[in-house]
Design an enzyme around this catalytic site. Sequence first.
Site, mmCIF file in Angstrom:
data_model
loop_
_atom_site.group_PDB
_atom_site.id
_atom_site.type_symbol
_atom_site.label_atom_id
_atom_site.label_comp_id
_atom_site.label_asym_id
_atom_site.label_seq_id
_atom_site.Cartn_x
_atom_site.Cartn_y
_atom_site.Cartn_z
ATOM 1 C CE1 TYR A 99 0.454 5.510 -8.430
ATOM 2 C CE2 TYR A 99 -1.280 4.067 -8.474
ATOM 3 C CZ TYR A 99 -1.213 5.292 -9.254
ATOM 4 O OH TYR A 99 -1.844 6.104 -10.320
ATOM 5 C CB THR A 101 6.793 3.008 -1.282
ATOM 6 O OG1 THR A 101 7.176 3.876 0.788
ATOM 7 C CG2 THR A 101 7.980 1.639 -1.074
ATOM 8 C CE1 TYR A 125 4.731 -1.207 1.413
ATOM 9 C CE2 TYR A 125 6.131 0.472 2.152
ATOM 10 C CZ TYR A 125 5.481 0.493 1.218
ATOM 11 O OH TYR A 125 4.461 1.138 0.600
#
Length: 295
Positions: A99, A101, A125
């Site tokens: 997963y 983002t 991030y």
Amino acid sequence: MARILLTGVSGQVGHELLNMLAPLAEVIAVTRQEMDLSHQASILQVLEKYQPMIIINPAAYTAVDKAESEQKQAYLINYDAPKIMAEWAAAHNALLVHYSTDYVFDGTKEGSYVEEDTPNPQSVYGLSKLLGEQAIQQSGAKHLIFRTSWVFGVHGNNFIKTIIRLAKERESLNVVADQHGAPTSAHLIAQVTTQVLVQYLQDAQFNAYGIYHLTASGETTWHEYAQFIVEKVKSKQSVILIKDNINAISSSAYPVPAKRPANSRLNCDKIVTTFKVGLTNWQQDVLNVINIVCH
């Protein structure tokens, strides 16, 4: 029966996946203690022990602001760990489901982002997640990478629970109104993942590997999202905050260490067309969780 190794079971998506995957396969859910994603030896030891046919990795370093100062930890978990899993998967003909983002994009595009748009992360991030994606793609492993945004769920901490708590404590609230995206439930992410895996397990010719955008349909801002939550919660619990007292502010008025994309809208046509999945609208998705949380 296929054997699935599932990470991140204490997180929002991992928790939902654990419940949904059980009828499909033998699911081995590993805790952070059993499989430390910041240590290569720990990851390889678990993979060798269980020899999974499918690895599902919703685990991630998700403290977006803290990542700016804890860079090493963010890269170990978001880049090194998926790289190790992907290389093991490539060597053992296993599938890796991972997963990612909306933070891989800079958020300056006018419309919604498609999978082929050039990433340009603006935070540690975002960069750590992008490097994780790239490592998986370069590994030669069979892979499915689902990029999602604004994740919430019944389990764990998230924006909905924060707004509900603040609605009981405060008479007014300032919320950012210049960031656009689609709140997406962990339930929806797990549901679509499960539907895709059913197709993978049933189709010997399956080859629809790659990156897919996966969010609820529709779009909103954090400000409108907060107003929606308060409006729906007031009939279920006593709150002192009313939606008109949620003030719209700009991102610049609420400085944080990590830069957020102003546009987090992800175009999900590819996943819908390829796998024939349905994507709930974000309002229904949010309401489902509010109904459970406020029960």
